[in-house]
Design a protein around this motif. Structure first.
Motif, PDB file in Angstrom:
ATOM      1  N   MET A 189     -22.629  64.238  -1.210  1.00 46.70           N
ATOM      2  CA  MET A 189     -21.892  63.525  -0.174  1.00 46.70           C
ATOM      3  C   MET A 189     -20.769  62.740  -0.829  1.00 46.70           C
ATOM      4  N   ARG A 190     -19.563  62.846  -0.248  1.00 42.40           N
ATOM      5  CA  ARG A 190     -18.411  62.140  -0.791  1.00 42.40           C
ATOM      6  C   ARG A 190     -18.440  60.665  -0.426  1.00 42.40           C
ATOM      7  N   THR A 191     -17.901  59.856  -1.328  1.00 40.06           N
ATOM      8  CA  THR A 191     -17.788  58.426  -1.072  1.00 40.06           C
ATOM      9  C   THR A 191     -16.810  58.201   0.065  1.00 40.06           C
ATOM     10  N   LYS A 192     -17.125  57.285   0.947  1.00 42.61           N
ATOM     11  CA  LYS A 192     -16.219  56.970   2.056  1.00 42.61           C
ATOM     12  C   LYS A 192     -15.053  56.165   1.505  1.00 42.61           C
ATOM     13  N   GLN A 193     -13.889  56.795   1.478  1.00 40.13           N
ATOM     14  CA  GLN A 193     -12.703  56.158   0.924  1.00 40.13           C
ATOM     15  C   GLN A 193     -11.502  56.562   1.763  1.00 40.13           C
ATOM     16  N   THR A 194     -10.499  55.682   1.805  1.00 41.81           N
ATOM     17  CA  THR A 194      -9.267  55.925   2.545  1.00 41.81           C
ATOM     18  C   THR A 194      -8.086  55.714   1.609  1.00 41.81           C
ATOM     19  N   CYS A 195      -7.109  56.601   1.678  1.00 43.85           N
ATOM     20  CA  CYS A 195      -5.907  56.475   0.852  1.00 43.85           C
ATOM     21  C   CYS A 195      -5.152  55.212   1.250  1.00 43.85           C
ATOM     22  N   THR A 196      -4.727  54.458   0.267  1.00 41.35           N
ATOM     23  CA  THR A 196      -3.995  53.217   0.527  1.00 41.35           C
ATOM     24  C   THR A 196      -2.567  53.478   0.972  1.00 41.35           C
ATOM     25  N   HIS A 197      -2.115  54.723   0.869  1.00 40.46           N
ATOM     26  CA  HIS A 197      -0.729  55.044   1.223  1.00 40.46           C
ATOM     27  C   HIS A 197      -0.627  55.770   2.575  1.00 40.46           C
ATOM     28  N   CYS A 198      -1.343  56.874   2.722  1.00 38.25           N
ATOM     29  CA  CYS A 198      -1.196  57.709   3.925  1.00 38.25           C
ATOM     30  C   CYS A 198      -2.329  57.552   4.928  1.00 38.25           C
ATOM     31  N   LEU A 199      -3.401  56.901   4.540  1.00 40.21           N
ATOM     32  CA  LEU A 199      -4.571  56.647   5.376  1.00 40.21           C
ATOM     33  C   LEU A 199      -5.461  57.870   5.612  1.00 40.21           C
ATOM     34  N   ASN A 200      -5.195  58.993   4.912  1.00 42.82           N
ATOM     35  CA  ASN A 200      -6.173  60.078   4.934  1.00 42.82           C
ATOM     36  C   ASN A 200      -7.455  59.551   4.312  1.00 42.82           C
ATOM     37  N   ASP A 201      -8.578  60.070   4.775  1.00 43.24           N
ATOM     38  CA  ASP A 201      -9.834  59.549   4.247  1.00 43.24           C
ATOM     39  C   ASP A 201     -10.730  60.662   3.713  1.00 43.24           C
ATOM     40  N   HIS A 202     -11.931  60.295   3.363  1.00 49.64           N
ATOM     41  CA  HIS A 202     -12.903  61.199   2.741  1.00 49.64           C
ATOM     42  C   HIS A 202     -13.243  62.416   3.597  1.00 49.64           C
ATOM     43  N   THR A 203     -12.925  62.379   4.896  1.00 50.95           N
ATOM     44  CA  THR A 203     -13.242  63.514   5.766  1.00 50.95           C
ATOM     45  C   THR A 203     -12.248  64.658   5.617  1.00 50.95           C
ATOM     46  N   VAL A 204     -11.106  64.423   4.937  1.00 47.22           N
ATOM     47  CA  VAL A 204     -10.109  65.474   4.739  1.00 47.22           C
ATOM     48  C   VAL A 204     -10.624  66.441   3.682  1.00 47.22           C
ATOM     49  N   SER A 205     -10.572  67.713   4.006  1.00 49.41           N
ATOM     50  CA  SER A 205     -11.080  68.751   3.114  1.00 49.41           C
ATOM     51  C   SER A 205     -10.405  68.690   1.746  1.00 49.41           C
ATOM     52  N   SER A 206     -11.187  68.742   0.694  1.00 48.25           N
ATOM     53  CA  SER A 206     -10.730  68.812  -0.700  1.00 48.25           C
ATOM     54  C   SER A 206      -9.932  67.598  -1.164  1.00 48.25           C
ATOM     55  N   ILE A 207     -10.032  66.475  -0.493  1.00 47.47           N
ATOM     56  CA  ILE A 207      -9.275  65.291  -0.902  1.00 47.47           C
ATOM     57  C   ILE A 207      -9.932  64.648  -2.121  1.00 47.47           C
ATOM     58  N   SER A 208      -9.093  64.091  -2.967  1.00 49.00           N
ATOM     59  CA  SER A 208      -9.590  63.309  -4.104  1.00 49.00           C
ATOM     60  C   SER A 208      -8.693  62.081  -4.229  1.00 49.00           C
ATOM     61  N   PHE A 209      -9.198  61.067  -4.898  1.00 47.61           N
ATOM     62  CA  PHE A 209      -8.488  59.799  -4.975  1.00 47.61           C
ATOM     63  C   PHE A 209      -8.244  59.399  -6.422  1.00 47.61           C
ATOM     64  N   LEU A 210      -7.108  58.755  -6.652  1.00 47.06           N
ATOM     65  CA  LEU A 210      -6.769  58.234  -7.973  1.00 47.06           C
ATOM     66  C   LEU A 210      -7.292  56.808  -8.092  1.00 47.06           C
ATOM     67  N   ASP A 211      -7.236  56.272  -9.293  1.00 44.94           N
ATOM     68  CA  ASP A 211      -7.733  54.919  -9.536  1.00 44.94           C
ATOM     69  C   ASP A 211      -6.974  53.855  -8.742  1.00 44.94           C
ATOM     70  N   ASP A 212      -5.699  54.114  -8.428  1.00 49.58           N
ATOM     71  CA  ASP A 212      -4.909  53.114  -7.699  1.00 49.58           C
ATOM     72  C   ASP A 212      -5.152  53.146  -6.191  1.00 49.58           C
ATOM     73  N   GLY A 213      -6.071  54.016  -5.714  1.00 42.60           N
ATOM     74  CA  GLY A 213      -6.411  54.079  -4.299  1.00 42.60           C
ATOM     75  C   GLY A 213      -5.644  55.110  -3.507  1.00 42.60           C
TER      76      GLY A 213
END
Length: 145
Positions: free
Chosen positions: A1-25
């Motif tokens: 299960m992916r961690t619930k996270q939201t991009c600090t720039h575009c607001l895409n979140d963990h529910t977007v297929s194949s998304i990954s996040f950088l250290d800066d959010g």
């Protein structure tokens, strides 16, 4: 299960297929866009690259381009540009996902007649579509992912 996270720039979140996040959010999609944005904002360069792609050797056949159309303004514009401006031999298709209205299918038929292009409608069996939507909801929480 992916961690619930939201991009600090575009607001895409963990529910977007194949998304990954950088250290800066920020998500990797935003990072990649920022890397490519100088090229993406140069419309003359993009137009020239597109023209070159259209000139590249094509497979032998009766069509140069395959275009998905819905009858809406975006796909209509793409079809217009390819046929009228770029002189491409276009084959079109419409994917009927079970939610296409009679009005939209009629609009598509009028569109392909107006442009004189070949067209096919792809319509999987309703039971197959229901299974796809059910599985998508289970995996992503959204029916169209």
């Amino acid at each position: 299960m992916r961690t619930k996270q939201t991009c600090t720039h575009c607001l895409n979140d963990h529910t977007v297929s194949s998304i990954s996040f950088l250290d800066d959010g920020r998500c990797a999609y935003c990072h990649e866009y920022e890397r490519l944005s100088p090229q993406l904002d140069n419309f003359e360069l993009l137009r020239e690259r597109f023209r070159q792609k259209l000139k590249s050797p094509k497979a032998k056949g009766s069509h140069d381009v395959l275009v998905g159309i819905s009858g809406g303004k975006d796909s209509t514009y793409v079809l217009h540009k390819l046929v009228q401006e770029y002189g491409q031999r276009v084959m079109t298709f419409t994917f009927d996902n079970g939610f296409m209205t009679d009005w939209s299918l009629q609009a598509v038929e009028e569109l392909v007649k107006r442009f004189g292009v070949e067209h096919s409608v792809l319509k999987p069996p309703a039971q197959k579509l229901a299974g796809i939507y059910r599985r998508s909801l289970q995996l992503t929480g959204a029916p169209c992912m």
